[in-house]
Design an enzyme around this catalytic site. Sequence first.
Site, PDB file in Angstrom:
ATOM      1  N   ASN A  39       0.606  -1.005  -0.001  1.00 43.56           N
ATOM      2  CA  ASN A  39      -0.049   0.228   0.003  1.00 43.56           C
ATOM      3  C   ASN A  39       0.890   1.211   0.112  1.00 43.56           C
ATOM      4  OD1 ASN A  39      -2.253   1.601   0.073  1.00 43.56           O
ATOM      5  ND2 ASN A  39      -3.020   0.962   2.473  1.00 43.56           N
ATOM      6  N   HIS A 124     -14.202  -5.359  10.191  1.00 40.70           N
ATOM      7  CA  HIS A 124     -14.169  -4.156  11.133  1.00 40.70           C
ATOM      8  C   HIS A 124     -15.552  -3.552  11.108  1.00 40.70           C
ATOM      9  CE1 HIS A 124     -10.053  -3.279   9.172  1.00 40.70           C
ATOM     10  NE2 HIS A 124     -10.115  -4.494   9.437  1.00 40.70           N
ATOM     11  N   ARG A 149     -13.558  -6.202  14.672  1.00 38.45           N
ATOM     12  CA  ARG A 149     -12.741  -5.239  15.304  1.00 38.45           C
ATOM     13  C   ARG A 149     -13.665  -3.870  15.291  1.00 38.45           C
ATOM     14  NH1 ARG A 149      -7.874  -2.239  12.140  1.00 38.45           N
ATOM     15  NH2 ARG A 149      -9.581  -0.898  11.516  1.00 38.45           N
ATOM     16  N   TYR A 161      -7.713   7.070  12.419  1.00 38.84           N
ATOM     17  CA  TYR A 161      -7.327   5.849  11.621  1.00 38.84           C
ATOM     18  C   TYR A 161      -8.682   5.041  11.086  1.00 38.84           C
ATOM     19  CZ  TYR A 161      -6.661   1.405  11.793  1.00 38.84           C
ATOM     20  OH  TYR A 161      -6.605  -0.309  11.810  1.00 38.84           O
ATOM     21  N   ASP A 214      -7.765  -1.913  17.455  1.00 38.56           N
ATOM     22  CA  ASP A 214      -6.392  -1.841  16.681  1.00 38.56           C
ATOM     23  C   ASP A 214      -5.960  -0.232  17.149  1.00 38.56           C
ATOM     24  OD1 ASP A 214      -4.338  -1.420  15.071  1.00 38.56           O
ATOM     25  OD2 ASP A 214      -5.290  -2.120  13.369  1.00 38.56           O
ATOM     26  N   HIS A 216      -2.893   0.842  16.275  1.00 35.62           N
ATOM     27  CA  HIS A 216      -2.206   1.203  15.325  1.00 35.62           C
ATOM     28  C   HIS A 216      -0.866   2.071  15.591  1.00 35.62           C
ATOM     29  CE1 HIS A 216      -2.309   1.539  10.937  1.00 35.62           C
ATOM     30  NE2 HIS A 216      -3.251   0.690  11.135  1.00 35.62           N
ATOM     31  N   GLU A 240      -4.325  -4.518  19.381  1.00 35.14           N
ATOM     32  CA  GLU A 240      -3.400  -4.795  18.276  1.00 35.14           C
ATOM     33  C   GLU A 240      -2.512  -3.489  18.312  1.00 35.14           C
ATOM     34  OE1 GLU A 240      -5.453  -5.550  14.448  1.00 35.14           O
ATOM     35  OE2 GLU A 240      -3.643  -4.608  13.506  1.00 35.14           O
ATOM     36  N   GLU A 266       1.826  -6.865  11.553  1.00 28.60           N
ATOM     37  CA  GLU A 266       1.366  -6.673  10.229  1.00 28.60           C
ATOM     38  C   GLU A 266       2.434  -5.806   9.303  1.00 28.60           C
ATOM     39  OE1 GLU A 266      -2.129  -4.461  11.079  1.00 28.60           O
ATOM     40  OE2 GLU A 266      -1.331  -2.551  10.187  1.00 28.60           O
ATOM     41  N   ARG A 287       0.936 -11.426  13.498  1.00 30.33           N
ATOM     42  CA  ARG A 287      -0.016 -10.726  12.351  1.00 30.33           C
ATOM     43  C   ARG A 287       0.673 -10.679  10.922  1.00 30.33           C
ATOM     44  NH1 ARG A 287      -4.527  -9.090  11.921  1.00 30.33           N
ATOM     45  NH2 ARG A 287      -4.163  -7.005  11.420  1.00 30.33           N
ATOM     46  N   HIS A 316      -2.859 -10.215   8.868  1.00 27.34           N
ATOM     47  CA  HIS A 316      -3.208  -9.195   8.289  1.00 27.34           C
ATOM     48  C   HIS A 316      -4.125  -9.358   6.981  1.00 27.34           C
ATOM     49  CE1 HIS A 316      -1.697  -5.005   6.680  1.00 27.34           C
ATOM     50  NE2 HIS A 316      -2.844  -4.765   7.316  1.00 27.34           N
ATOM     51  N   ASP A 320      -6.278  -3.933   1.299  1.00 24.54           N
ATOM     52  CA  ASP A 320      -5.139  -3.610   0.380  1.00 24.54           C
ATOM     53  C   ASP A 320      -4.179  -5.006   0.166  1.00 24.54           C
ATOM     54  OD1 ASP A 320      -4.864  -1.950   3.272  1.00 24.54           O
ATOM     55  OD2 ASP A 320      -2.960  -2.788   2.811  1.00 24.54           O
ATOM     56  N   GLU A 343      -8.161 -12.099   9.313  1.00 27.25           N
ATOM     57  CA  GLU A 343      -8.706 -10.631   9.035  1.00 27.25           C
ATOM     58  C   GLU A 343      -9.389 -10.451   7.702  1.00 27.25           C
ATOM     59  OE1 GLU A 343      -6.105  -7.288   9.140  1.00 27.25           O
ATOM     60  OE2 GLU A 343      -7.710  -5.992   9.227  1.00 27.25           O
ATOM     61  N   TRP A 406       1.662   6.129  12.203  1.00 24.03           N
ATOM     62  CA  TRP A 406       0.456   6.090  11.429  1.00 24.03           C
ATOM     63  C   TRP A 406      -0.437   5.109  12.207  1.00 24.03           C
ATOM     64  CZ3 TRP A 406      -3.230   3.355   9.001  1.00 24.03           C
ATOM     65  CH2 TRP A 406      -4.269   3.820   8.147  1.00 24.03           C
TER      66      TRP A 406
HETATM   67  C1  GCO Z   1      -5.367  -3.564   9.857  1.00 27.43           C
HETATM   68  C2  GCO Z   1      -4.381  -2.396   9.666  1.00 27.43           C
HETATM   69  C3  GCO Z   1      -4.723  -1.781   8.259  1.00 27.43           C
HETATM   70  C4  GCO Z   1      -3.514  -1.076   7.616  1.00 27.43           C
HETATM   71  C5  GCO Z   1      -3.316  -0.904   6.358  1.00 27.43           C
HETATM   72  C6  GCO Z   1      -2.194  -0.310   5.875  1.00 27.43           C
HETATM   73  O1  GCO Z   1      -5.264  -4.023  10.864  1.00 27.43           O
HETATM   74  O2  GCO Z   1      -6.147  -3.801   8.847  1.00 27.43           O
HETATM   75  O3  GCO Z   1      -3.883  -1.686  10.473  1.00 27.43           O
HETATM   76  O4  GCO Z   1      -5.744  -0.987   8.383  1.00 27.43           O
HETATM   77  O5  GCO Z   1      -3.384   0.084   8.143  1.00 27.43           O
HETATM   78  O6  GCO Z   1      -3.549  -2.311   5.859  1.00 27.43           O
HETATM   79  O7  GCO Z   1      -1.944  -0.572   4.215  1.00 27.43           O
HETATM   80 MG    MG Z   2      -3.657  -3.126  12.164  1.00 26.58          MG
END
Ligand code: GCO
Ligand code: MG
Length: 406
Positions: A39, A124, A149, A161, A214, A216, A240, A266, A287, A316, A320, A343, A406
Amino acid sequence: MTDKIIAADVIVCSPTRNFVTLKVTTADGVVGYGDATLNGRELSVASYLRDHVAPLLIGRDPARIEDTWQYLYRGVYWRRGPVTMAAIGAVDVALWDIKGKTVGQPVYQLLGGAVRDRILAYTHATGWETAELIDQVVATRERGFLAIRAQAGVPGLDNVYGVHKGGGEGYEPAGRGVAPVEEVWDTDAYIRHIPGVLEQVREHVGPELKLLHDAHHRLTPQQAARLGKALEDVDLFWLEDVTPAENQDVLRLVRNHTTTPLAIGEVFNTIWDAQHLITEQLIDFIRVAIVHAGGISHVRKLFALAEVYQVRCGPHGPSDVSPISLGAGLHLGMATPNFAIQEYMGYDPLVSEVFPHAWSFDSGYLTPGDAPGVGVGFDEVLAARYPYEPAYLPVARRLDGTMTDW
Ligand code: GCO
Ligand code: MG
């Protein structure tokens, strides 16, 4: 005896979002597909494959999957990293696909056969306001999901996010354009707010639904420990990415203060990125995604290491990660005893048209299907109608303007 590889083509397409696909063709016309989507850095993997890897594949025996993996990994001085490992992963999955098609078996049969009938999936649910989130969780459960999630907004911020104010069911974080949008983030406000939100969700849905969350990578070790502790009564399936993945020993502090299960990985690309966390038992779930960690051959070893330390696997699988990688992960999941959950965000119908797949979702579970190989095709003609478009994840700054994770 399998015929040699005669072509390795890289196709970048954007049916609603960007995907990088490797197509490997053998002399007798067997075609294998691998996903190399990274991504926001799609074209670098495409070039790595096209310019440096594809020429090495021509004339090779596609049956020699492990040898090809070793050749591509050890044969280059510059190891590891997401670009290299996504490229190797795409080759690996394409070769497993070819092997399965050559012998007429789904890949999971070649990995030792099924250890389970189906694979638990989580998806999600997002809502800016708690009531909205609860509605989404309930609606998602009605779609059959047994694990969800849950992500919510934070008072005082405009974006969190994967969630935005008034955004309903959530939004696709990667925005089209040549530069990422900037968001403002406040970890203190998030930590004050999220435990109460998740408590209300739990109260509403009852004890059985598996809830995940999550963070992040946005907390300090001490904040992560506090959050884990504050969420104990919510009984999360996992929390997560509490802290950035580089400094791994901090997870010990988090662990010492909370029994909330931790998931991470991930952004990992090799077994060595996860080795310490696994052998020190600092996490409960690993993950890594097949696409970003060198494909089935490598992730299989990583999952086997995890098994020894009672760490379970929950790869993961956001949208994407292409349907090819999702399929490859399901084959591995079918044959991996310590695989816990996959996921699964689902795909836009157009994505499923471009990548017709044998895998399917039903009543909370995914199955890879019994088509030979990975069981995910690629409609090149349709894909060609959706050329690459630059798209990036947002970046985040703290209230004082400094960059944050991020
Ligand atoms: C998740 C991830 C995604 C990522 C994304 C980055 O747990 O699914 O955190 O949301 O941020 O795949 O490209
Ligand atoms: Mg994640």
